[in-house]
Design a protein around this motif. Structure first.
Motif, PDB file in Angstrom:
ATOM      1  N   PHE A  87      13.800  78.477 -73.906  1.00  0.00           N
ATOM      2  CA  PHE A  87      14.373  78.557 -72.694  1.00  0.00           C
ATOM      3  C   PHE A  87      12.826  78.106 -71.397  1.00  0.00           C
ATOM      4  O   PHE A  87      13.149  77.213 -70.522  1.00  0.00           O
ATOM      5  CB  PHE A  87      14.217  79.862 -71.822  1.00  0.00           C
ATOM      6  N   ALA A  88      12.013  78.184 -71.918  1.00  0.00           N
ATOM      7  CA  ALA A  88      10.213  77.405 -71.247  1.00  0.00           C
ATOM      8  C   ALA A  88      10.440  75.977 -71.495  1.00  0.00           C
ATOM      9  O   ALA A  88      10.447  74.810 -70.606  1.00  0.00           O
ATOM     10  CB  ALA A  88       9.308  78.355 -71.835  1.00  0.00           C
ATOM     11  N   GLY A  89      10.985  74.883 -72.359  1.00  0.00           N
ATOM     12  CA  GLY A  89      11.290  74.251 -72.492  1.00  0.00           C
ATOM     13  C   GLY A  89      12.174  72.881 -71.701  1.00  0.00           C
ATOM     14  O   GLY A  89      12.085  71.918 -70.618  1.00  0.00           O
ATOM     15  N   TYR A  90      13.225  74.101 -71.585  1.00  0.00           N
ATOM     16  CA  TYR A  90      13.993  73.647 -70.357  1.00  0.00           C
ATOM     17  C   TYR A  90      14.099  73.638 -69.170  1.00  0.00           C
ATOM     18  O   TYR A  90      14.510  72.467 -68.722  1.00  0.00           O
ATOM     19  CB  TYR A  90      16.015  75.251 -71.250  1.00  0.00           C
ATOM     20  N   GLN A  91      13.678  74.578 -69.008  1.00  0.00           N
ATOM     21  CA  GLN A  91      12.816  74.423 -67.710  1.00  0.00           C
ATOM     22  C   GLN A  91      11.264  73.810 -67.171  1.00  0.00           C
ATOM     23  O   GLN A  91      11.761  72.989 -65.398  1.00  0.00           O
ATOM     24  CB  GLN A  91      12.201  76.056 -67.001  1.00  0.00           C
TER      25      GLN A  91
END
Length: 122
Positions: A87-91
């Motif tokens: 999720f952090a990588g996507y954001q």
């Protein structure tokens, strides 16, 4: 200067995704620090609680993953750390692509690829 600036930008992007792999300990540390702060304690207690919580989560996850004999338990610990990292990588990828190109289908697919890459690195 252009080459040095490009190298610095690539280093910061690498650092951003490297730090995204530690999303679960960072999220738990921030949550614990904010909880302590809203209870009326000072900044020192907030920083100590956040640092201790993040360190405990990271070390506990590493210890459970290393000592678990069951593949199912190892997979669950892996998912516990990989989902917030993804999720952090996507954001992070969405934010970077927002600076470079128009938000659209391709930006979403590239952001999903960035999230999957970060989750697999975690």
């Amino acid at each position: 200067m252009i080459i040095l600036g490009g190298a610095a930008a690539l280093y910061f992007i690498w650092l951003l995704f490297r730090l995204a792999t530690y999303a679960l300990p960072i999220y738990s540390a921030v949550g614990a620090g904010l909880f302590v702060h809203t209870q009326g304690y000072g900044t020192t207690a907030m920083l100590f609680a956040g640092f201790a919580t993040g360190l405990i989560v990271l070390l506990t996850g590493q210890a459970v993953f290393a000592s678990a004999k069951s593949p199912l338990l190892r997979f669950l610990v892996l998912l516990l750390f990989a989902v917030p990292a993804g999720f952090a990588g996507y954001q992070a990828m969405t934010g970077l692509l927002g600076l470079l190109i128009d938000v659209g289908v391709w930006a979403n697919w590239l952001a999903v690829a960035g999230g999957l890459g970060t989750a697999s690195a975690a």
